[in-house]
Enzyme design. Sequence first.
Site, short mmCIF file in Angstrom:
data_model
loop_
_atom_site.label_atom_id
_atom_site.label_comp_id
_atom_site.label_asym_id
_atom_site.label_seq_id
_atom_site.Cartn_x
_atom_site.Cartn_y
_atom_site.Cartn_z
N SER A 74 -9.50 -1.81 7.01
CA SER A 74 -8.88 -1.42 5.73
C SER A 74 -8.16 -2.54 4.99
CB SER A 74 -7.92 -0.25 5.97
OG SER A 74 -8.67 0.95 6.09
N LYS A 134 0.85 -1.20 0.00
CA LYS A 134 0.00 0.00 0.00
C LYS A 134 0.88 1.25 0.00
CE LYS A 134 -3.96 1.50 2.88
NZ LYS A 134 -4.69 1.12 4.12
N SER A 185 -9.47 0.85 3.19
CA SER A 185 -8.61 1.70 2.42
C SER A 185 -7.55 0.98 1.61
CB SER A 185 -7.94 2.70 3.36
OG SER A 185 -7.07 2.06 4.26
#
Lengths: 543, 543
Positions: free
Chosen positions: A239, A140, A215
Amino acid sequence: MRALSPDPEPGWESQAAICRSILDKSIVAEFRVPLNQLPSGPRLNVLHVPSESGLLSARELDITACDGTRLAEAIASGCWSAEEVTVAYLKRATIGHQMVNFATEFLADRALATARELDVYFKKTGKTVGPLHGVPISVKEHIGIKNRICHTGYVAWIKNVASADALVVHLLQKAGAVILLRSNEPQSLMHGDTNNNITGMTLNPCNTSLSAGGSSGGEGACIRLRGSAIGIGTDIGGSIRIPSSFNGVYGFRPTALRMPYQGIHTVAGGQEALRSVAGPLANSMDDLELVMRSVLDQSPWEIETSLVPLPWRSVPVQATREMTVGIMHSNGLVTAHPPIRRAMKYAQAKLEEAGIRTVPWEPYRHEEASRLLGTLFFADGAQSHRKVLAESAEPVHRLTEFVMTGARTLSFEEYWQCNVDREQLRSQYHQLMKQRGVDCILCPATNGVATRQGNNEYWFYTGLWNLLDQPALVFPTGLEVDPALDPADVDYVPLNENDRREHAKYCPEIFAGMPICLQVVGKHFRDEETVAAARVVESVLRA
Amino acid sequence: MRALSPDPEPGWESQAAICRSILDKSIVAEFRVPLNQLPSGPRLNVLHVPSESGLLSARELDITACDGTRLAEAIASGCWSAEEVTVAYLKRATIGHQMVNFATEFLADRALATARELDVYFKKTGKTVGPLHGVPISVKEHIGIKNRICHTGYVAWIKNVASADALVVHLLQKAGAVILLRSNEPQSLMHGDTNNNITGMTLNPCNTSLSAGGSSGGEGACIRLRGSAIGIGTDIGGSIRIPSSFNGVYGFRPTALRMPYQGIHTVAGGQEALRSVAGPLANSMDDLELVMRSVLDQSPWEIETSLVPLPWRSVPVQATREMTVGIMHSNGLVTAHPPIRRAMKYAQAKLEEAGIRTVPWEPYRHEEASRLLGTLFFADGAQSHRKVLAESAEPVHRLTEFVMTGARTLSFEEYWQCNVDREQLRSQYHQLMKQRGVDCILCPATNGVATRQGNNEYWFYTGLWNLLDQPALVFPTGLEVDPALDPADVDYVPLNENDRREHAKYCPEIFAGMPICLQVVGKHFRDEETVAAARVVESVLRA
């Protein structure tokens, strides 16, 4: 979206353009799909595009069909080289990214250089450097990569360049991983969706009209498309698990203070009342465990001292079959959509058939827990986020406003009381599991299989376990939404306003064919037992 | 003291009187020393009063000369009954308390009932209930005792009655301990001294004109007088180690989240940036370890879920002899008084003689660490403390004002940044120990062997390790202050204003004969190694 902020200052768009240019230049030209080979016309499910593109050889399709565990075995047996594996994944990732926009930056040069070094080492010694030798891993965006911009979804942070790889990246690479690409995340990191003003929106490869979740939505989409073998996301309210659920992959949120977090860039760093946790997304349970073991076997607590010195333990799955599974069909606040309810019933029946004891799991103080979670997310009245937003004057996304709505700066008295309440709830939940003889809880991961883009407003099926700091694993059940089996529940009487809003989001036709995931939750610090329990549940469901 | 608060509201004195009456009534009349048997005239060192009082039989003197480990062995071998041990300690504690006022409440009924139950069990089964079978243990007042007032040093909290025993008390008792009495602590718990408006001041039994240290000063004095075999204190800035140092006993502050804290009553509960930690004070290294093992062997993390599931490990002392000891004579901010400096040099020489490698330990960012510690103690501008003070309008002690001076309410941005800075410092200190090859650090525990009453204003020799969350153990070196060997350093040039103030406090004649303690500090979560290292250091010093 831009309309929300009527007069954005000049400048933020050019900042954002820098990152888009970096992304664009990071794509290896020869791996890019020629425009005329892209699927023509609207195509919602793009999962088969990589294999149908003709750009990947049969061997490359074989390689990219493997999970990380099988890949590592094949490379360690000399079957495939790390370089060809890296090239295959780079190709596939490039194609996938062109479909759903999951990457913020490809790290092709670094990945290929690493892969070549690994091959040289293997050729010379006949050994692998570690358990992840040659396994392509995506991370990420806000997980620091040395000398790379680390914007955390905020335009103002485009000026932020990481001085070092995050510790988790460093350890993965030491274990042999090839860091392949960086993946997309939403503005603020506080959406259960993935969209920002820098590299835009990530689409769900199962249905591009739907949200990839968030996320870590870039990871969810990337892993589902097999753009990398394993992904590393972060999770403070779901997330890792929401995108796992929406994309139909495996995702694990370990107990806090086990996986390294050093070098992961976040707004409100130092906020410790609810800890964001790094963890894997993958295409198999084996891979989740492979990541945990590979990292924890390197004693990360010797570097990041706040981590707890607990190596990853082996828990025999066989022993776990004696367990009792708490079944939580609903959290008592928002009822899951019909496909999830069906999957829960199916799972319960299969577990019972297999002779595994199940007991109903009654919600316990969930309303209070939900309130506490919301309060602790933004104890500073979301000022830290608003400050970063104001700095660039970038437009504020609807979901950013949505999550910050009602945020109020607490007094220290209130803040510390929240910590006391949270600790009490954690202990009580733990006692309750023990009293009820429950080893793990099976429950929805998300109330729906996905949402439309920009419309994910409910995360408490995941967030509860962040508040309680219990390890939680999301896995695909193998079931898919079937409008015939999962009609809308037209007589349903909502429990409250949230439930009414969430209930209205279900439409069988929109979600048809979407994968259905569920969540297995274990006890605090019983990460190994949680994975073992999830393996049993999965094997029973797949039997 | 009362002059500081010109108009105390009527009422606080009668509240305080309730507790004094409870204390008074809790003393078993027959154990009380008749006034005519108390030492007459001023007597600074009262350590020998219990043995000279004539109130304890030879057998009782033998019993109360034992540490907890030896006591447990003697009881387990049938040599002494738990009841006679309890009676012996109750007598001795009563005498000691009359000298220095260390207790807030005796628990004679409970202790005797427990002891009798233990004896019945032992008689019936020939077994002990656990490793602490029959060992009399005292606990600091704010450690909850069921149905007892728990005022935490504040008059306003006299209304606070504990609904349950604190978890540490529960587990000690389950391991066989006899909870004998509750001990004194200062107003606010934030003094390195022990005085409050409820049960007043605890004196130092080595020299009653001096401070017993604090905040677990009641324990320090009690353990030194052998009023109980083992004491349980708490430590957020040195509160176990300062009284250990001042009274010449052993004290251990473990890494946070190992020993239970549930049911310990504190102002600003939920403040987690600096965690108060419970730990033992005792008359031997063995006893420190006995407490840790007895509690951790019961898996307290199954009840208090925030605790880390790490059982107490056995670390062979022999292996530890290969260690390297970092020697920190000074923290670079305040120079220790001559007796402490002599003890440090003596210890270093003895270690080197014994073939143990020593390296100088240079202070690292101590000024910043000291500032950070002060900031985090009162991140709420000490409002939580001021509120409790205001509630009763009790007079504010000089040291309470002293510690709160300059306290400023932080913004969340500042607060969270402090956490980031603290984490960075912790990791850097850990790396530094590894880089320098240092297994443990030997340093002063306090800059002086004690202070005059109400005059302890410097705790950074202990507080540093709270900020860094490193386990730290204080032990008596066997040395005592000798005016001939420890003259005042008249040519000393202070490093700064704090140092000037602290330097001026030394006077060889006042401190003559006081025990000299030092501190051994280990790495975060290496509690077992820290105790093992301290054992080696002690054995070398005593050789």
